[in-house]
Design an enzyme around this catalytic site. Structure first.
Site, mmCIF file in Angstrom:
data_model
loop_
_atom_site.group_PDB
_atom_site.id
_atom_site.type_symbol
_atom_site.label_atom_id
_atom_site.label_comp_id
_atom_site.label_asym_id
_atom_site.label_seq_id
_atom_site.Cartn_x
_atom_site.Cartn_y
_atom_site.Cartn_z
ATOM 1 N N LYS A 50 0.820 -1.200 0.000
ATOM 2 C CA LYS A 50 0.000 0.000 0.000
ATOM 3 C C LYS A 50 0.866 1.268 0.000
ATOM 4 O O LYS A 50 2.070 1.240 0.262
ATOM 5 C CB LYS A 50 -0.925 -0.004 1.228
ATOM 6 C CG LYS A 50 -1.973 -1.120 1.237
ATOM 7 C CD LYS A 50 -3.195 -0.753 0.418
ATOM 8 C CE LYS A 50 -4.254 -1.848 0.415
ATOM 9 N NZ LYS A 50 -5.029 -1.932 1.646
ATOM 10 N N ARG A 71 -3.632 -10.130 4.361
ATOM 11 C CA ARG A 71 -3.954 -10.213 2.929
ATOM 12 C C ARG A 71 -2.744 -9.674 2.167
ATOM 13 O O ARG A 71 -2.400 -8.502 2.300
ATOM 14 C CB ARG A 71 -5.206 -9.394 2.633
ATOM 15 C CG ARG A 71 -5.643 -9.368 1.169
ATOM 16 C CD ARG A 71 -6.877 -8.484 1.022
ATOM 17 N NE ARG A 71 -7.353 -8.414 -0.354
ATOM 18 C CZ ARG A 71 -6.919 -7.551 -1.261
ATOM 19 N NH1 ARG A 71 -5.968 -6.669 -0.926
ATOM 20 N NH2 ARG A 71 -7.415 -7.550 -2.489
#
Length: 284
Positions: free
Chosen positions: A229, A263
């Site tokens: 991210k 994840r």
């Protein structure tokens, strides 16, 4: 919690791995790499062999500035890949979409778990005045309740505006839990995700990562989705495909704080990091 054919023992101190399968041409991390059937199946096999406990399939990118696609196109992408994966591999499949009709079709076709990036709130935020849902098939919560599958409930907001970041995220998640329960989803089928990279600034994301222990207050399984991210890219000044070391740090943080699942894009390295971290922390 049973997801598909697999029993996830969330009461034990172990962090499971959800492998990401983006079947989109414009994913922020691997756009176009796995949207062909053969490539998607090869990558799924790779992740399963590397130790993925569950595969999360997404048919539309949700990166900043993403290109929206129709319900029909997303449904076709997700279901064709999902059905092929389920024929070949004994691994639970999570369906990553905020569109209730896509979720409905995918769960009807055999999806084992729902992954909702709006935490049941999309309808209340975006439906026309006087209408309960954006979709003709009902709200996302109603669709998931109908299929009686587990669901990952993620935190998200239209804008990153907070007076008290952590308390408001926790309060929003509590609200999402109540929406789910009102629709008929029991708490024992819910997993919570704080939504790293969604409705939060760079500093907000860092603060969430520094405060993972606070989320146990909600007494539900917890999933961390920080892989590659922007919070990692901005910190290390690195492009998407060079963020694995930063991702592994967040994975170890999840283990250290007793989180139940991560994840990730890189399954093999994450499985190894978890195994090492769990061995160390079990010695305390």
């Amino acid at each position: 919690m049973k997801i598909g054919i697999k029993e996830f023992e969330f009461e034990k101190r172990h962090t499971y791995v959800m492998g990401i399968l983006n079947v989109t041409p414009d994913s922020f991390s691997d756009g176009g790499k796995f949207n062909r059937m053969d490539a998607a199946l090869y990558h799924t096999e790779e992740m399963v062999l590397q130790g993925a406990d569950i595969i999360d399939i997404g048919g539309e990118s949700t990166r900043p500035g993403y290109q929206k696609i129709s319900v029909e196109e997303e449904t076709e992408r997700v279901i064709s890949i999902m059905e092929a994966v389920k024929k070949r591999f004994d691994v639970p499949i999570s369906v990553d979409t905020y569109k209730a009709p896509v979720m409905d079709a995918a769960l009807l076709a055999g999806g084992d778990m729902a992954n909702d990036i709006w935490g049941f709130r999309y309808d209340s935020l975006f439906a026309k005045e006087g209408e309960a849902s954006v979709w003709g098939c009902g709200t996302m919560a109603e669709v998931i309740a109908k299929h009686q599958v587990p669901v990952c409930v993620m935190h998200n907001r239209k804008e990153a505006a907070y007076q008290n970041l952590l308390e408001e995220i926790l309060s929003d998640l509590e609200g999402s839990i109540q929406i789910g329960k009102a629709a008929g989803i029991s708490e024992d089928r819910m997993i919570l995700d704080p939504g790293i990279g969604f409705g939060k600034t760079y500093q907000d994301n860092l603060k969430v990562l520094a405060s993972l222990g606070r989320f146990h207050r909600l007494n539900l399984p917890l999933l961390l989705a920080a892989s590659r991210k922007s919070v990692i890219g901005l910190t290390l000044d690195l492009p998407v495909k060079e963020r694995e070391e930063g991702t592994l740090v967040t994975t170890v943080l999840a283990v250290q704080n007793g989180w139940n699942m991560v994840r990730v894009h890189d399954v093999e390295k994450s499985v190894r990091a978890i195994k090492m971290a769990e061995k160390i922390f079990s010695a305390i």
